[in-house]
Design a protein around this motif. Sequence first.
Motif, PDB file in Angstrom:
ATOM      1  N   ILE A 120     -11.064  -5.755   2.213  1.00 21.50           N
ATOM      2  CA  ILE A 120     -12.213  -5.804   3.122  1.00 21.50           C
ATOM      3  C   ILE A 120     -13.452  -5.738   2.261  1.00 21.50           C
ATOM      4  O   ILE A 120     -13.665  -4.758   1.564  1.00 21.50           O
ATOM      5  CB  ILE A 120     -12.249  -4.611   4.078  1.00 21.50           C
ATOM      6  N   PHE A 173     -12.600   5.190   8.525  1.00 17.51           N
ATOM      7  CA  PHE A 173     -13.919   4.977   7.944  1.00 17.51           C
ATOM      8  C   PHE A 173     -14.984   5.171   9.009  1.00 17.51           C
ATOM      9  O   PHE A 173     -16.069   4.617   8.905  1.00 17.51           O
ATOM     10  CB  PHE A 173     -14.001   3.575   7.340  1.00 17.51           C
ATOM     11  N   GLU A 192      -0.210  -4.770   7.820  1.00 18.19           N
ATOM     12  CA  GLU A 192       0.102  -3.490   8.457  1.00 18.19           C
ATOM     13  C   GLU A 192       0.889  -2.590   7.522  1.00 18.19           C
ATOM     14  O   GLU A 192       1.460  -3.054   6.561  1.00 18.19           O
ATOM     15  CB  GLU A 192       0.852  -3.722   9.739  1.00 18.19           C
ATOM     16  N   LEU A 229      -6.487   5.716   7.406  1.00 17.63           N
ATOM     17  CA  LEU A 229      -7.684   5.355   6.658  1.00 17.63           C
ATOM     18  C   LEU A 229      -8.889   5.257   7.593  1.00 17.63           C
ATOM     19  O   LEU A 229      -9.317   4.181   7.946  1.00 17.63           O
ATOM     20  CB  LEU A 229      -7.404   4.014   5.983  1.00 17.63           C
ATOM     21  N   ARG A 249      -2.948   2.255  17.210  1.00 17.48           N
ATOM     22  CA  ARG A 249      -1.980   1.182  17.437  1.00 17.48           C
ATOM     23  C   ARG A 249      -1.848   0.303  16.211  1.00 17.48           C
ATOM     24  O   ARG A 249      -0.897  -0.449  16.076  1.00 17.48           O
ATOM     25  CB  ARG A 249      -2.424   0.338  18.630  1.00 17.48           C
ATOM     26  N   ARG A 250      -2.835   0.360  15.319  1.00 17.13           N
ATOM     27  CA  ARG A 250      -2.774  -0.461  14.118  1.00 17.13           C
ATOM     28  C   ARG A 250      -2.859   0.426  12.886  1.00 17.13           C
ATOM     29  O   ARG A 250      -3.349   1.535  12.961  1.00 17.13           O
ATOM     30  CB  ARG A 250      -3.932  -1.473  14.120  1.00 17.13           C
ATOM     31  N   ARG A 251      -2.389  -0.100  11.751  1.00 15.08           N
ATOM     32  CA  ARG A 251      -2.425   0.702  10.536  1.00 15.08           C
ATOM     33  C   ARG A 251      -3.227   0.008   9.435  1.00 15.08           C
ATOM     34  O   ARG A 251      -3.665  -1.113   9.583  1.00 15.08           O
ATOM     35  CB  ARG A 251      -1.001   0.951  10.026  1.00 15.08           C
ATOM     36  N   MET A 283     -14.877  -5.566  21.878  1.00 16.23           N
ATOM     37  CA  MET A 283     -13.819  -5.268  20.924  1.00 16.23           C
ATOM     38  C   MET A 283     -12.811  -4.276  21.507  1.00 16.23           C
ATOM     39  O   MET A 283     -11.598  -4.467  21.397  1.00 16.23           O
ATOM     40  CB  MET A 283     -14.430  -4.697  19.649  1.00 16.23           C
ATOM     41  N   ILE A 301     -14.282   2.030  11.919  1.00 17.22           N
ATOM     42  CA  ILE A 301     -15.690   1.764  11.591  1.00 17.22           C
ATOM     43  C   ILE A 301     -16.417   1.239  12.806  1.00 17.22           C
ATOM     44  O   ILE A 301     -17.512   1.693  13.152  1.00 17.22           O
ATOM     45  CB  ILE A 301     -15.830   0.684  10.494  1.00 17.22           C
ATOM     46  N   ILE A 303      -5.620  -1.534   6.785  1.00 19.26           N
ATOM     47  CA  ILE A 303      -6.976  -2.078   6.803  1.00 19.26           C
ATOM     48  C   ILE A 303      -7.485  -2.227   8.228  1.00 19.26           C
ATOM     49  O   ILE A 303      -8.636  -1.942   8.530  1.00 19.26           O
ATOM     50  CB  ILE A 303      -6.997  -3.455   6.105  1.00 19.26           C
ATOM     51  N   TYR A 304      -6.593  -2.676   9.097  1.00 20.28           N
ATOM     52  CA  TYR A 304      -6.965  -2.876  10.493  1.00 20.28           C
ATOM     53  C   TYR A 304      -7.469  -1.565  11.106  1.00 20.28           C
ATOM     54  O   TYR A 304      -8.486  -1.513  11.793  1.00 20.28           O
ATOM     55  CB  TYR A 304      -5.744  -3.373  11.266  1.00 20.28           C
ATOM     56  N   LEU A 325     -11.975  -0.587  -0.098  1.00 18.12           N
ATOM     57  CA  LEU A 325     -13.039  -0.240   0.840  1.00 18.12           C
ATOM     58  C   LEU A 325     -14.144   0.529   0.138  1.00 18.12           C
ATOM     59  O   LEU A 325     -15.329   0.214   0.263  1.00 18.12           O
ATOM     60  CB  LEU A 325     -12.475   0.649   1.952  1.00 18.12           C
ATOM     61  N   MET A 371       0.835  -1.189   0.000  1.00 18.11           N
ATOM     62  CA  MET A 371       0.000   0.000   0.000  1.00 18.11           C
ATOM     63  C   MET A 371       0.866   1.234   0.000  1.00 18.11           C
ATOM     64  O   MET A 371       0.501   2.294  -0.446  1.00 18.11           O
ATOM     65  CB  MET A 371      -0.930  -0.053   1.207  1.00 18.11           C
ATOM     66  N   ARG A 391      -3.328  -2.112  -4.842  1.00 20.65           N
ATOM     67  CA  ARG A 391      -3.567  -0.681  -4.644  1.00 20.65           C
ATOM     68  C   ARG A 391      -3.871  -0.400  -3.178  1.00 20.65           C
ATOM     69  O   ARG A 391      -4.099  -1.294  -2.385  1.00 20.65           O
ATOM     70  CB  ARG A 391      -4.722  -0.217  -5.538  1.00 20.65           C
ATOM     71  N   ASP A 392      -3.868   0.882  -2.829  1.00 22.34           N
ATOM     72  CA  ASP A 392      -4.160   1.309  -1.471  1.00 22.34           C
ATOM     73  C   ASP A 392      -5.479   0.680  -0.993  1.00 22.34           C
ATOM     74  O   ASP A 392      -6.456   0.651  -1.739  1.00 22.34           O
ATOM     75  CB  ASP A 392      -4.276   2.844  -1.480  1.00 22.34           C
ATOM     76  N   PRO A 393      -5.507   0.144   0.243  1.00 19.65           N
ATOM     77  CA  PRO A 393      -6.731  -0.501   0.720  1.00 19.65           C
ATOM     78  C   PRO A 393      -7.940   0.424   0.717  1.00 19.65           C
ATOM     79  O   PRO A 393      -9.085  -0.033   0.654  1.00 19.65           O
ATOM     80  CB  PRO A 393      -6.388  -0.929   2.147  1.00 19.65           C
ATOM     81  N   ALA A 397      -8.757   0.919   9.554  1.00 21.69           N
ATOM     82  CA  ALA A 397     -10.074   1.217   8.975  1.00 21.69           C
ATOM     83  C   ALA A 397     -11.165   0.447   9.701  1.00 21.69           C
ATOM     84  O   ALA A 397     -12.199   1.003  10.090  1.00 21.69           O
ATOM     85  CB  ALA A 397     -10.077   0.876   7.483  1.00 21.69           C
ATOM     86  N   MET A 398     -10.941  -0.847   9.905  1.00 16.58           N
ATOM     87  CA  MET A 398     -11.974  -1.668  10.543  1.00 16.58           C
ATOM     88  C   MET A 398     -12.268  -1.199  11.964  1.00 16.58           C
ATOM     89  O   MET A 398     -13.411  -1.165  12.399  1.00 16.58           O
ATOM     90  CB  MET A 398     -11.528  -3.134  10.566  1.00 16.58           C
ATOM     91  N   ILE A 399     -11.208  -0.838  12.689  1.00 16.33           N
ATOM     92  CA  ILE A 399     -11.416  -0.417  14.076  1.00 16.33           C
ATOM     93  C   ILE A 399     -12.166   0.913  14.125  1.00 16.33           C
ATOM     94  O   ILE A 399     -13.083   1.093  14.936  1.00 16.33           O
ATOM     95  CB  ILE A 399     -10.063  -0.331  14.808  1.00 16.33           C
ATOM     96  N   ILE A 454     -11.953  -8.667  14.247  1.00 16.28           N
ATOM     97  CA  ILE A 454     -11.018  -7.897  15.079  1.00 16.28           C
ATOM     98  C   ILE A 454     -10.798  -8.607  16.411  1.00 16.28           C
ATOM     99  O   ILE A 454      -9.671  -8.735  16.889  1.00 16.28           O
ATOM    100  CB  ILE A 454     -11.551  -6.468  15.305  1.00 16.28           C
TER     101      ILE A 454
END
Lengths: 336, 288
Positions: free
Chosen positions: B35, A80, B288, A78, A128-130, B269, A139, A132-133, B94, A1, B88-90, A135-137, B229
């Motif tokens: 995702i 979301f 990551e 990222l 703490r995460r970058r 979570m 969201i 996709i992770y 998304l 990425m 490509r960039d995630p 993004a998910m957190i 997660i």
Amino acid sequence: MKSAASRHVDAAKPADAMSSQKSTRRRVAASALVWALLLTAPYWLPLTGGYTDLGSRVLVFSLAALGLNLLLGFTGGLSFGHAAYFGLGAYGTGLMLKFVTHSTPLALLAGVALGGLGATLFGPVTVRRRGIYFAMITIAIGQMFYFVAVRWNSLTGGEDGLTGFERTNIHFGHAILNLHNSTIFYYFTLFFFAIGCAVVWSVLRSPLGHTFVAIRENQKRLRFLGVSVGFYLWIAFAISGFIAALAGALYALLNNFTSPEDLNWVLSGDFVIICVLGGMRTFWGPLVGSVIYVVVQDYLSSITVNWMSFIGAIFVLAVLFFPWGLLGFFQRRIQK
Amino acid sequence: MELLLFNIFNGFIIGIFYALMALGLSMILGLNGIINFSHGGFLALGAYMAYSLAPAIGFWGALIVSPFLAGFVGLIVERVLIRPLYGRDPLFSLLLTFGLAMIMQDLIRTFWGATGLPFEVPNALTHPLSQVYFFITGYRVFLVALALLATASLFALLKFTRVGIRIRAGNADLEMVSALGINIYRLRAVNFSLGIFMAGLAGVLAAGRLGLTPTMGASLIMPSFVAIIVGGVGSLVGSLLGGIIIGVAAGITTTYYPAASDVVIYLIMAVVLIVRPRGLMGQEGLLE
């Protein structure tokens, strides 16, 4: 990425001094044009078939996207889930007006504080995460606020949304700022939009802003240099949360209403696509994206029940054919 | 006590839907690096296709055919829309799947209507199996059994078949797999389709339990993200576990404080993220 990010080097890095002068002049001219258009909007909007409140909505969405873009476009975070802080700003303002005070500025302040502090509080969990992770957190955290708003019926009005509050006029001694007037409220919104622009602009010019861009371009290297990437991401997250909250607060005042939809991840997606449509590596991208998105949505929802498909198609087509947005597209053409 | 058991069991069933969704999402996230926001759309598509097929080929036929059809649609979508996104960039995956989710939901609403539809399950499955624990109906037991069977088959496929081994190898080091002469585009397509198959299956099962609405997938997808997660990105067992945990936790909360049943999964979570940032069974350095 990372490779994708570094291939498209920041447009604000000119090759030599001559073109630097030229591009500075071009940028000043562009900004002057933008402000001139914004300041006169209530006068020319009706001519194009628009209406003043639509202008205010464009400004509110631009402001939120501007805040998000500081994180998304310039820091590479990222998110979301920015609707969460937008919505918190809206609910903070609405609840304050309904239960505590009739003062619009105080309510606005309360909304900004609630949303901004929400982002500040939850920032450390996300940074703490970058990728996709991250993004998910973001969201998921956003959805948490959504469900709180839906389920806390007695306070928030649940799924029906929060009603029963109204923006009030502001008194300066004898002078009255009549916010009930659409045009005056547009300028009220424009004033805060300008503040948001000033904040983002000065952050981007400061060493802090350069750190943000450096995180986007190569965070591993920064880490080797001893920079605490998580800490700076957190700061970017908090600043962008405060700006999104300000936008949300203005949105509540604009509609005299807020609903859980203002917190939903669908709205977060709207903010992201606004940044992308306009060009997320550019300062004015969010404004341009917001003009396109808000106007198109307003138009589509008035002519077809299937507007959702069209909006979805905008997402798909923008990603496939226009990933660097309108301004990004022009910028790269000029550079060639 | 019975109420608690009832809610735990209900939560467990919902947890199975989360787990099946999370399993597919997790597979796609692993090998395709995407995702898939539209996963809920595929779930709903599987459910609605089963609804339309059932009068012609019966419940059992629809149960088998519909997930395969969903998987086939997934194959086409992968080829046309997802493939340009690799590398490509995630952000872009998304946004694209987000838009796709909107389109799918809107199309389903247009074709089948916005109002909820019932999905008939065979009479043999609707009877309670126990007088005391009335909530243990045949369908729910069947649902658990089938989900277990599907999951076991998927794990066996990944463990023992050639394509499964390649998928797992691709998760570990895609470049190396490609260098060994394996067509990773085909591999990714198969993997995506498998993930969608699981979503379609979850859709048919959910249709019999929850009924059909165009938004059924959208309401299941967010807890599935949370399941991934909580379970830890990169671990299929973790995704399963995460799904069951949050389902049961929501069930237990319903007993004591119903208003918080939606929020509790996000609190879990948050706690997991603070205590174990990579999730319960997450691996280091992934995505990551």
